[in-house]
Design a protein around this motif. Structure first.
Motif, short mmCIF file in Angstrom:
data_model
loop_
_atom_site.label_atom_id
_atom_site.label_comp_id
_atom_site.label_asym_id
_atom_site.label_seq_id
_atom_site.Cartn_x
_atom_site.Cartn_y
_atom_site.Cartn_z
N ASN A 74 15.05 50.83 -0.66
CA ASN A 74 15.72 49.26 -0.99
C ASN A 74 15.05 48.87 -2.09
O ASN A 74 15.33 48.48 -3.13
N ASN A 109 23.61 27.09 8.83
CA ASN A 109 23.48 26.94 10.46
C ASN A 109 22.91 27.49 10.81
O ASN A 109 22.56 27.09 11.88
N ASP A 112 18.30 30.75 7.51
CA ASP A 112 17.36 29.73 6.98
C ASP A 112 17.42 30.41 5.89
O ASP A 112 16.99 31.41 5.15
N ARG A 114 15.63 29.32 2.54
CA ARG A 114 14.64 28.34 1.73
C ARG A 114 13.99 28.16 0.13
O ARG A 114 15.13 29.81 -0.45
N TRP A 135 15.39 32.53 -0.05
CA TRP A 135 15.03 33.27 0.83
C TRP A 135 16.57 33.47 2.05
O TRP A 135 16.55 31.62 2.52
N ASN A 137 16.89 34.36 5.90
CA ASN A 137 15.96 35.27 7.05
C ASN A 137 14.75 35.97 6.35
O ASN A 137 14.64 37.16 6.76
N GLU A 177 20.50 48.16 6.23
CA GLU A 177 18.85 47.78 6.43
C GLU A 177 18.42 49.59 4.83
O GLU A 177 17.95 49.06 4.75
N GLN B 277 5.23 37.43 3.17
CA GLN B 277 6.47 37.21 3.89
C GLN B 277 6.28 35.65 4.89
O GLN B 277 6.81 35.10 5.44
N TYR B 279 4.45 35.51 7.68
CA TYR B 279 3.73 35.88 8.73
C TYR B 279 2.28 35.53 9.33
O TYR B 279 2.06 35.61 8.92
N LEU B 295 6.66 34.02 12.88
CA LEU B 295 7.48 33.36 11.40
C LEU B 295 8.07 31.97 11.83
O LEU B 295 8.06 31.48 13.11
N VAL B 296 7.84 30.85 10.74
CA VAL B 296 8.50 29.58 10.86
C VAL B 296 9.51 29.50 10.13
O VAL B 296 9.55 29.50 8.84
N SER B 297 10.73 28.93 10.92
CA SER B 297 12.14 29.25 10.44
C SER B 297 12.12 27.20 9.87
O SER B 297 11.34 26.60 10.62
N ILE B 299 15.81 26.24 10.36
CA ILE B 299 16.61 25.19 11.28
C ILE B 299 16.34 25.95 12.89
O ILE B 299 16.00 26.77 13.32
N SER B 301 18.67 26.93 15.31
CA SER B 301 20.18 27.42 14.14
C SER B 301 20.94 27.51 16.02
O SER B 301 19.68 27.53 16.90
N GLN B 307 19.60 35.50 14.55
CA GLN B 307 19.88 35.94 13.53
C GLN B 307 18.52 36.28 12.69
O GLN B 307 18.41 37.02 11.49
N ILE B 308 18.02 34.42 13.22
CA ILE B 308 17.08 35.01 11.92
C ILE B 308 16.21 35.42 11.59
O ILE B 308 15.36 36.67 11.19
N GLY B 311 17.34 38.93 10.95
CA GLY B 311 17.31 39.31 9.46
C GLY B 311 15.68 39.79 9.64
O GLY B 311 15.25 40.70 7.86
N ASN B 312 13.77 38.47 9.70
CA ASN B 312 13.21 38.40 8.78
C ASN B 312 12.82 40.19 9.58
O ASN B 312 11.70 40.76 8.69
N ARG B 314 14.65 43.21 10.05
CA ARG B 314 14.53 43.60 8.93
C ARG B 314 14.23 43.67 7.83
O ARG B 314 14.07 45.09 6.94
N VAL B 315 13.20 43.17 7.14
CA VAL B 315 13.00 42.37 6.09
C VAL B 315 11.36 43.01 6.18
O VAL B 315 10.84 44.20 5.04
N ARG B 317 10.41 45.66 8.06
CA ARG B 317 10.85 47.09 8.54
C ARG B 317 10.43 47.42 7.15
O ARG B 317 10.13 48.74 6.57
N ALA B 318 11.31 46.74 6.07
CA ALA B 318 11.95 47.42 4.45
C ALA B 318 10.02 47.42 4.50
O ALA B 318 9.68 48.35 3.30
#
Lengths: 293, 684
Positions: A74, A109, A112, A114, A135, A137, A177, B277, B279, B295-297, B299, B301, B307-308, B311-312, B314-315, B317-318
């Motif tokens: 990253n 849609n 997420d 933000r 943000w 996701n 990733e 994050q 969380y 986590l509090v999103s 939307i 979906s 997907q949300i 995605g989270n 993945r973030v 993990r990084a």
């Protein structure tokens, strides 16, 4: 081979298309090393004064201290920002920004998105603004700033600055990733070119240079020369070349810092020296702007 | 009665500012309406990331009519004066009342001030809110002078079901009876009739205006999801409030933490998830970290958050890869190696490096407790500040020191002392109870205070950038909660000697004296809920000897004494003596002279003098003891009551013989001085 939407290069093309249509001048990257897209004179200097201005461009950005020898998935010592600057900041700008995300294939849609408070500040050029990090996701993909001052000078009108972190954005779009796995040209199989193919060697060699081999004595001298040159050019009313020297000084400082030869107290003093250059340049540039009017 | 509804729709308001803003809005509005004589039933305010909502039911249609009376000139005043008065009041002579005041007749004008319409005043209220609202940080946008926390997009203003007409400097801001819903889940504008309609329509358009309601939903949903998975939510009120300020329509989702990261200390996992994050952490039933997060999103979906969540994850993990990298690098290098880096880690520019501070702490630990086992902890206590992990997460200072010390084979007490030496940090924070932790925590804080005082840096007014008040409070609590018999002033002096003389900006005596005064102020503050403030002033002001435990005992004994009749009488005697002495001193007399026993004529004087002298020796003897018996001391004081009372009953201070009178004044001074050995009665 079918070109897949969302190749790294295509994201750039799409952003240029979107902002070009909006009316921005698509200018080219600045040809001096800078730490961020903000330092391109198309942003720093043009954010000052009363004239309207709209521009967008890609800016390769160098942060020597962030280099990780190509080993961190990253962090990069060299990466790309896509920068948009609009003065005065337009109404409905958030919708405009969201449209640009949709344009590069982010479905707002099912993702997420933000706006999370993050007031941006760049002490080396005396710039500050209010805004958010965006943000997607949970990943920070852009910085969104209403400039309040540059070079210590209040901005009126206020400019809107959008900075897309292109690698981060592409990683979200491609679901990747490791930055080096990013698909650069959007092709598959033998024809696929990855970010690693393009930049891994650069990261390895530049990390070695910045952390181990950069000649600190030379760099201290170069910093000093750039500083003197900048001061001289301001005196002879040439703020644009003076500004080049200012960002060069900033870059030399960044390498020295990565090299670990600047102590905490010295750090503050170097930053304030660069800020003094930036400030003087901005003042001179603004004077000329106002005379032209 | 009519209702007023206002919604200011703007770009995302920082979460941390929201709850305060909600109160500010209510206050500004209430003050304004009061000032404009408008009554109302109540003021309700709400806030979301994008809207500030104000609802005021029970307003009148107009301001009440106010009758203002103005006094004019005398009826026989020159014509000019009368004409001027009539002109200014817009009345004729017949409209004016003629009234006698004293022995002259004056003109009086009754001016009826018609109440203005409430709608007009509400328009002014809106302008006033926007102009005077104090955000922690506000900004300009476009080419406008208007300021707000972020650009304003739209204003909805309804009074009595009709929209108010306002125009703003930024003409893009429309003001009418419409609004918009959720940024992504609702598309078009809609019209609003009243507050009930507003709330219902917003809910239909995926906006919940109540901050508390959003918090409740998040908490409830998160608990449900955890319960379904046989897990427990790690409650975090601060995070809950923040997250409720980031969404208008909370959707709670659960993600998974990769097993490979579960070897990280729980504090690292929690901090990494929380600070970057937002969380929530999730625990197993036994209280250990579970490999999940909440986590509090914003939307709901179509793929139910798939997907949300991905995605989270993945973030995360990084983020956790970074944390793991730090964890491994830090441990590989070892805490003692990191310690060397402290030489270039500035503590304060006037006080040198943190390594210098560590050396001082090492010595201080032994000064505080000669048998201390905290030496090793002292040596390593700041090393984690320069580790990669603490560089990334400053809030993990101490915690990482604990883990890295254990990694090096240090025992539990040493590791714990490193972790706990910052405690207690706040009023809620617990005080450490292990001896090594206490000693180290004291040494660190005492060094901080003494070193800053030695370079003449101390808190002024509300400015306390180095949190020195908190350090002082920490010292007080460490000593008090653990009932330590320490003389802090002695330790301060020794701590001062550890600072290189080249750094000194203030000489020892002065620095320690000022620090003593500062500590006394903090002590007064500390004791103010347990004792009468006047008693605290009397006991602490001049008499603090550096022992906090003793201070408490004296306070207890002294308060007890002052509640008895004897104590009250003693007080009265003191006051009489002090008054006479003060008055004589005002006349220029010296009352501090030595008492000449041969001049004591009456028995009562002699008795008093001997009682005072005996008390003096007794108190001095008692105070000299390592832990003085303060109930004994109070008894000695109490015993003085009789001789003092008798003295005032039968001895007149005034005497024809100047020498005798002077001697008696000196005796009165002695009463004062003796009582002052224990407490400054003048402060009561």
């Amino acid at each position: 081979m079918v070109q897949k939407l969302g190749g790294f290069q295509e994201i750039i093309l799409k952003l240029q298309e979107f902002w070009g249509k909006y009316g921005c001048a698509i200018v080219q990257p600045y040809d001096t090393e800078v730490g961020a897209g903000t330092l391109h004179p198309a942003t720093t200097l043009r954010a000052l004064g009363p004239k309207s201005w709209k521009a967008a461009y890609v800016q390769p950005s160098r942060r020597p201290g962030d280099g990780r020898y190509g080993e961190n998935p990253n962090r990069l010592g060299h990466y790309y920002q896509f920068q948009v600057i609009i003065k005065p900041s337009p109404p409905n700008s958030q919708e405009l920004y969201l449209d640009s995300l949709r344009h590069i294939g982010i479905d707002t849609n099912s993702n997420d998105i933000r706006f999370v408070e993050d007031d941006w500040e760049n002490p080396t050029i005396g710039a500050a603004g209010l805004g958010w990090e965006i943000w997607c996701n949970g990943a920070e993909v852009s910085q969104y700033t209403y400039f309040q001052q540059v070079g210590g000078i209040p901005c009126k009108p206020v400019s809107l600055e959008l900075t897309y972190g292109l690698e981060r954005l592409a990683m979200v779009i491609q679901g990747v990733e490791n930055v080096y796995d990013l698909n650069w040209n959007g092709l598959e199989g033998d024809e696929k070119i990855t970010y690693g193919d393009v930049f891994k060697k650069n990261e390895q060699q530049f990390s070695a240079y910045h952390f181990e081999h950069a000649s600190t004595e030379n760099l201290f001298l170069q910093f000093k020369h750039a500083e003197e040159e900048c001061q001289k050019l301001i005196k002879v009313n040439l703020p644009l070349p003076a500004y080049d020297q200012c960002i060069k000084a900033s870059h030399f400082f960044n390498i020295l810092e990565a090299r670990g030869v600047i102590s905490v107290t010295e750090r503050a003093s170097y930053i304030s020296r660069v800020r003094a250059l930036a400030k003087a340049t901005c003042v001179k540039w603004l004077d000329q702007e106002l005379e032209d009017n | 009665m009519r209702e007023f509804l206002l919604e200011i729709l703007c770009e995302e308001i920082p979460a941390r500012m929201q709850l305060k803003a909600q109160d500010t809005l209510a206050k500004i509005s209430g003050d304004f309406l009061k000032q404009h004589q408008l009554d109302y039933d109540e003021i309700i305010t709400h806030i979301t990331p994008r809207r500030l909502v104000l609802f005021i039911p029970g307003l009148p249609t107009d301001q009440p009519t106010i009758i203002d009376e103005r006094k004019g000139p005398k009826i026989d005043a020159p014509k000019q004066a009368i004409d001027g008065f009539l002109k200014s009041t817009n009345l004729t002579l017949d409209d004016c009342e003629k009234r006698n005041v004293g022995n002259a007749t004056f003109l009086f004008a009754k001016i009826e001030k018609l109440g203005r319409s409430t709608a007009d005043i509400l328009v002014e209220l809106i302008t006033h809110i926007i102009k005077s609202f104090e955000w922690p940080k506000s900004m300009n946008w476009g080419s406008y002078d208007m300021r707000w926390v972020r650009p304003i997009n739209h204003v909805l203003a309804l009074f009595n079901n009709k929209s108010l007409d306002i125009s703003f400097e930024d003409k893009n801001i429309e003001c009418n009876n419409t609004t918009r819903g959720h940024r992504f889940m609702s598309s078009s504008k809609f019209t609003v009739i009243n507050f009930t309609d507003y709330q219902l329509k917003l809910r239909d358009n995926f906006v919940i205006i109540g901050h508390q309601e959003r918090q409740n939903i998040i908490l409830q949903k998160a608990n449900e999801i955890c319960a379904e998975n046989n897990l427990v939510l790690k409650e975090d009120l601060g995070l809950l409030k923040e997250v409720a300020g980031l969404v208008e329509w909370p959707i709670v989702l659960m993600g998974k933490i990769d097993e490979q990261f579960m070897n990280l200390p729980p504090e690292v996992l929690m901090t990494s998830m929380r600070s970057h994050q937002k969380y929530f952490s999730v625990l197993n039933k036994d209280g250990s970290m579970a490999p999940y997060f909440i986590l509090v999103s914003h939307i709901d979906s179509p793929d139910r958050g798939k997907q949300i969540i991905e995605g989270n994850e993945r973030v995360l993990r990084a983020r956790l890869s970074d944390a793991q990298f730090f964890w491994e690098t830090d441990r590989r290098k070892g805490l003692d190696e990191w310690n060397k880096n402290l030489a270039s880690y500035i503590f304060h520019e006037k006080l040198g490096s943190t390594l210098d501070k560590v050396h001082r702490i090492e010595k201080l630990v032994n000064i505080i407790d000669p048998n201390s086992k905290a030496g090793c902890a002292a040596q390593l206590c700041k090393a984690d500040l320069v580790t990669e992990m603490v560089g990334e997460f400053p809030e993990l200072q101490g915690v990482m020191g604990y883990y890295y010390a254990k990694e090096m084979g240090e025992d539990e007490d040493t590791a714990l002392a490193i972790k706990e030496h910052y405690a207690p940090a706040g009023l809620q924070d617990e005080t450490p109870s292990k001896t090594t932790s206490i000693t180290l925590a004291l040494a660190d804080k005492i060094d901080t205070l003494v070193s800053f005082w030695s370079v003449d840096i101390k808190p002024t007014g509300s400015k306390d950038p180095y949190a020195l008040r908190r350090s002082a409070q920490g010292i007080i609590r460490l000593v008090f909660d653990n009932k330590l018999r320490l003389n802090l002033l002695d330790i301060f002096e020794k701590a001062y000697d550890l600072i290189p003389p080249s750094s000194h900006k203030k000489d020892k005596k002065e620095a320690i004296q000022e620090l003593r005064n500062f500590m006394v102020e903090r002590l007064k503050n500390f004791f103010k809920d347990s004792f009468d403030i006047r008693h605290i002033q009397a006991v602490l002001s001049d008499n603090w000897n550096g022992s906090i435990v003793q201070s408490e005992t004296i306070l207890k004994e002294f308060s007890d004494l002052m509640q008895t009749e004897t104590g009250q009488n003693l007080m009265i005697g003191y006051r009489r003596a002090a008054n006479i002495v003060t008055q004589s001193q005002k006349k220029g007399e010296n009352c501090q002279g030595k008492i000449d026993e041969s001049l004591l004529t009456q028995d009562e004087e002699k008795v008093l003098f001997h009682a005072l002298t005996a008390a003096h020796h007794e108190i001095r003897g008692l105070l000299k003891k390592e832990s003085p018996d303060y109930s004994e001391i109070m008894k000695v004081l109490a015993n003085l009551r009789g001789p003092i009372d008798k003295f005032f009953d039968s001895v007149l201070v005034q005497d024809k013989d100047q020498k005798i009178q002077q001697n008696r004044l000196n005796l009165l001074s002695l009463i004062k001085d003796q009582l002052h050995m224990v407490a400054d009665f003048s402060k009561i």
